[in-house]
Motif scaffolding. Structure first.
Motif, PDB file in Angstrom:
ATOM      1  N   ASN A   6      55.860   4.471   5.713  1.00 32.95           N
ATOM      2  CA  ASN A   6      56.822   5.092   6.632  1.00 32.95           C
ATOM      3  C   ASN A   6      56.966   4.233   7.881  1.00 32.95           C
ATOM      4  OD1 ASN A   6      54.344   5.671   7.684  1.00 32.95           O
ATOM      5  ND2 ASN A   6      54.576   7.873   7.652  1.00 32.95           N
ATOM      6  N   GLY A   7      57.838   4.656   8.770  1.00 29.14           N
ATOM      7  CA  GLY A   7      58.145   3.893   9.975  1.00 29.14           C
ATOM      8  C   GLY A   7      56.999   3.856  10.966  1.00 29.14           C
ATOM      9  N   ASP A   8      57.136   2.970  11.951  1.00 31.59           N
ATOM     10  CA  ASP A   8      56.088   2.816  12.963  1.00 31.59           C
ATOM     11  C   ASP A   8      56.569   3.131  14.383  1.00 31.59           C
ATOM     12  OD1 ASP A   8      57.735   0.635  13.405  1.00 31.59           O
ATOM     13  OD2 ASP A   8      56.126  -0.845  13.387  1.00 31.59           O
ATOM     14  N   PHE A   9      57.839   3.547  14.519  1.00 32.24           N
ATOM     15  CA  PHE A   9      58.388   3.885  15.833  1.00 32.24           C
ATOM     16  C   PHE A   9      59.396   5.002  15.646  1.00 32.24           C
ATOM     17  CE2 PHE A   9      61.592   3.390  19.198  1.00 32.24           C
ATOM     18  CZ  PHE A   9      60.773   3.464  20.315  1.00 32.24           C
ATOM     19  N   ASP A  10      59.360   6.005  16.522  1.00 36.82           N
ATOM     20  CA  ASP A  10      60.267   7.136  16.374  1.00 36.82           C
ATOM     21  C   ASP A  10      61.633   6.820  16.975  1.00 36.82           C
ATOM     22  OD1 ASP A  10      61.094   9.579  15.505  1.00 36.82           O
ATOM     23  OD2 ASP A  10      60.306  10.674  17.228  1.00 36.82           O
ATOM     24  N   ILE A  11      62.503   6.273  16.155  1.00 36.35           N
ATOM     25  CA  ILE A  11      63.858   5.928  16.587  1.00 36.35           C
ATOM     26  C   ILE A  11      64.635   7.220  16.816  1.00 36.35           C
ATOM     27  CG2 ILE A  11      65.977   4.734  15.949  1.00 36.35           C
ATOM     28  CD1 ILE A  11      64.188   2.938  14.125  1.00 36.35           C
ATOM     29  N   GLN A  12      65.295   7.321  17.949  1.00 34.45           N
ATOM     30  CA  GLN A  12      66.074   8.495  18.334  1.00 34.45           C
ATOM     31  C   GLN A  12      67.564   8.139  18.373  1.00 34.45           C
ATOM     32  OE1 GLN A  12      64.559  11.569  19.124  1.00 34.45           O
ATOM     33  NE2 GLN A  12      62.662  10.606  18.435  1.00 34.45           N
ATOM     34  N   LYS A  13      68.424   9.161  18.487  1.00 29.95           N
ATOM     35  CA  LYS A  13      69.874   8.928  18.535  1.00 29.95           C
ATOM     36  C   LYS A  13      70.271   8.004  19.679  1.00 29.95           C
ATOM     37  CE  LYS A  13      71.658  12.931  16.138  1.00 29.95           C
ATOM     38  NZ  LYS A  13      72.557  14.073  16.181  1.00 29.95           N
ATOM     39  N   GLN A  14      69.565   8.069  20.806  1.00 31.64           N
ATOM     40  CA  GLN A  14      69.933   7.217  21.943  1.00 31.64           C
ATOM     41  C   GLN A  14      69.638   5.740  21.685  1.00 31.64           C
ATOM     42  OE1 GLN A  14      67.605   9.712  22.225  1.00 31.64           O
ATOM     43  NE2 GLN A  14      65.826   9.020  23.387  1.00 31.64           N
ATOM     44  N   HIS A  15      68.863   5.429  20.638  1.00 28.82           N
ATOM     45  CA  HIS A  15      68.580   4.039  20.273  1.00 28.82           C
ATOM     46  C   HIS A  15      69.667   3.437  19.377  1.00 28.82           C
ATOM     47  CE1 HIS A  15      64.263   5.494  20.892  1.00 28.82           C
ATOM     48  NE2 HIS A  15      64.562   4.718  21.921  1.00 28.82           N
ATOM     49  N   ILE A  39      66.571  -1.966  18.166  1.00 28.05           N
ATOM     50  CA  ILE A  39      65.292  -1.667  18.811  1.00 28.05           C
ATOM     51  C   ILE A  39      64.148  -2.168  17.918  1.00 28.05           C
ATOM     52  CG2 ILE A  39      64.934   0.645  17.858  1.00 28.05           C
ATOM     53  CD1 ILE A  39      64.123   1.377  20.825  1.00 28.05           C
ATOM     54  N   GLU A  40      63.062  -2.596  18.521  1.00 28.79           N
ATOM     55  CA  GLU A  40      61.943  -3.137  17.757  1.00 28.79           C
ATOM     56  C   GLU A  40      61.246  -2.023  16.975  1.00 28.79           C
ATOM     57  OE1 GLU A  40      57.819  -5.585  18.508  1.00 28.79           O
ATOM     58  OE2 GLU A  40      59.473  -5.848  19.905  1.00 28.79           O
ATOM     59  N   ALA A  41      61.265  -2.166  15.658  1.00 26.43           N
ATOM     60  CA  ALA A  41      60.622  -1.210  14.755  1.00 26.43           C
ATOM     61  C   ALA A  41      60.450  -1.901  13.408  1.00 26.43           C
ATOM     62  CB  ALA A  41      61.473   0.052  14.594  1.00 26.43           C
ATOM     63  N   LYS A  42      59.595  -1.327  12.583  1.00 28.21           N
ATOM     64  CA  LYS A  42      59.327  -1.885  11.257  1.00 28.21           C
ATOM     65  C   LYS A  42      60.614  -1.943  10.438  1.00 28.21           C
ATOM     66  CE  LYS A  42      56.339  -1.037   7.252  1.00 28.21           C
ATOM     67  NZ  LYS A  42      55.293  -0.143   6.741  1.00 28.21           N
ATOM     68  N   VAL A  43      60.832  -3.081   9.781  1.00 23.19           N
ATOM     69  CA  VAL A  43      61.995  -3.261   8.914  1.00 23.19           C
ATOM     70  C   VAL A  43      61.518  -3.215   7.460  1.00 23.19           C
ATOM     71  CG1 VAL A  43      63.877  -4.801   8.243  1.00 23.19           C
ATOM     72  CG2 VAL A  43      63.173  -4.669  10.647  1.00 23.19           C
ATOM     73  N   PHE A  44      62.185  -2.393   6.667  1.00 26.35           N
ATOM     74  CA  PHE A  44      61.829  -2.224   5.262  1.00 26.35           C
ATOM     75  C   PHE A  44      62.717  -3.099   4.388  1.00 26.35           C
ATOM     76  CE2 PHE A  44      60.332   1.424   7.481  1.00 26.35           C
ATOM     77  CZ  PHE A  44      59.104   1.689   6.900  1.00 26.35           C
ATOM     78  N   ASP A  45      62.150  -3.556   3.284  1.00 24.31           N
ATOM     79  CA  ASP A  45      62.860  -4.436   2.362  1.00 24.31           C
ATOM     80  C   ASP A  45      64.032  -3.745   1.698  1.00 24.31           C
ATOM     81  OD1 ASP A  45      61.119  -6.568   2.796  1.00 24.31           O
ATOM     82  OD2 ASP A  45      59.794  -5.965   1.161  1.00 24.31           O
ATOM     83  N   LYS A  46      65.002  -4.547   1.290  1.00 21.96           N
ATOM     84  CA  LYS A  46      66.073  -4.032   0.448  1.00 21.96           C
ATOM     85  C   LYS A  46      65.515  -3.813  -0.954  1.00 21.96           C
ATOM     86  CE  LYS A  46      67.867  -8.669  -0.370  1.00 21.96           C
ATOM     87  NZ  LYS A  46      69.037  -9.526  -0.277  1.00 21.96           N
ATOM     88  N   LYS A  47      66.303  -3.196  -1.809  1.00 24.88           N
ATOM     89  CA  LYS A  47      65.904  -2.852  -3.178  1.00 24.88           C
ATOM     90  C   LYS A  47      64.700  -1.912  -3.199  1.00 24.88           C
ATOM     91  CE  LYS A  47      67.668  -6.963  -5.473  1.00 24.88           C
ATOM     92  NZ  LYS A  47      67.349  -8.039  -6.424  1.00 24.88           N
ATOM     93  N   THR A  48      64.754  -0.912  -2.310  1.00 24.47           N
ATOM     94  CA  THR A  48      63.712   0.118  -2.262  1.00 24.47           C
ATOM     95  C   THR A  48      64.385   1.490  -2.343  1.00 24.47           C
ATOM     96  OG1 THR A  48      63.753   0.123   0.165  1.00 24.47           O
ATOM     97  CG2 THR A  48      62.131  -1.304  -0.892  1.00 24.47           C
ATOM     98  N   ILE A  49      63.573   2.526  -2.382  1.00 23.81           N
ATOM     99  CA  ILE A  49      64.065   3.898  -2.452  1.00 23.81           C
ATOM    100  C   ILE A  49      63.506   4.668  -1.266  1.00 23.81           C
ATOM    101  CG2 ILE A  49      63.917   6.061  -3.776  1.00 23.81           C
ATOM    102  CD1 ILE A  49      63.784   4.326  -6.315  1.00 23.81           C
ATOM    103  N   THR A  50      64.336   5.484  -0.637  1.00 25.74           N
ATOM    104  CA  THR A  50      63.837   6.377   0.405  1.00 25.74           C
ATOM    105  C   THR A  50      63.848   7.810  -0.128  1.00 25.74           C
ATOM    106  OG1 THR A  50      66.046   6.627   1.411  1.00 25.74           O
ATOM    107  CG2 THR A  50      64.601   4.917   2.314  1.00 25.74           C
ATOM    108  N   LYS A  65      65.544   0.390   8.896  1.00 20.14           N
ATOM    109  CA  LYS A  65      64.453   0.975   9.687  1.00 20.14           C
ATOM    110  C   LYS A  65      64.492   2.473   9.434  1.00 20.14           C
ATOM    111  CE  LYS A  65      64.979  -2.570  13.212  1.00 20.14           C
ATOM    112  NZ  LYS A  65      65.329  -2.876  14.602  1.00 20.14           N
ATOM    113  N   MET A  66      63.419   3.179   9.791  1.00 16.14           N
ATOM    114  CA  MET A  66      63.381   4.624   9.560  1.00 16.14           C
ATOM    115  C   MET A  66      62.879   5.369  10.787  1.00 16.14           C
ATOM    116  SD  MET A  66      61.995   5.104   5.664  1.00 16.14           S
ATOM    117  CE  MET A  66      60.336   4.648   6.036  1.00 16.14           C
ATOM    118  N   VAL A  67      63.403   6.577  10.978  1.00 12.72           N
ATOM    119  CA  VAL A  67      62.858   7.466  11.999  1.00 12.72           C
ATOM    120  C   VAL A  67      61.504   7.967  11.496  1.00 12.72           C
ATOM    121  CG1 VAL A  67      65.171   8.178  12.720  1.00 12.72           C
ATOM    122  CG2 VAL A  67      63.939   9.570  11.086  1.00 12.72           C
ATOM    123  N   THR A  68      60.645   8.406  12.398  1.00 10.92           N
ATOM    124  CA  THR A  68      59.356   8.952  11.965  1.00 10.92           C
ATOM    125  C   THR A  68      59.308  10.467  12.099  1.00 10.92           C
ATOM    126  OG1 THR A  68      58.370   8.585  14.141  1.00 10.92           O
ATOM    127  CG2 THR A  68      58.085   6.838  12.494  1.00 10.92           C
TER     128      THR A  68
END
Length: 92
Positions: A6-15, A39-50, A65-68
């Motif tokens: 999962n993500g490492d930073f809680d991305i919000q709408k204001q980001h 915004i600086e946050a973990k980037v996930f690879d393409k060809k994955t499933i959420t 990137k993903m919200v937490t």
């Protein structure tokens, strides 16, 4: 078959600023895409499933990137998954 993370930073709408990578959140609206951010946050690879907290699953052919706060998980295959395989798995 997959490694989950999962993500490492809680991305919000204001980001969201329409720059950088897509941001994935929970829900069906726009296939769970909140927008784009640089915004600086973990980037996930393409060809994955959420998979989100509601059980909605989507194949992602792009980096993101993903919200937490919405309990979204990324499933990275332990095999070379094609787009058709990814779409089949998410629809199953």
């Amino acid at each position: 078959m997959f490694n989950s993370s999962n993500g490492d930073f809680d991305i919000q709408k204001q980001h969201i600023n329409d720059k950088g990578e897509y941001v994935i959140t929970a829900g069906l609206t726009n296939n769970g895409i909140l927008g784009k951010t640089d915004i600086e946050a973990k980037v996930f690879d393409k060809k994955t499933i959420t998979v989100d907290m509601f059980g909605f699953a989507f194949y992602r052919p792009f980096k993101y990137k993903m919200v937490t706060h919405a309990r979204v998980f990324s499933l990275k295959p332990k095999f070379n998954m094609t787009e058709n395989q990814g779409l089949f798995i998410t629809n199953s």
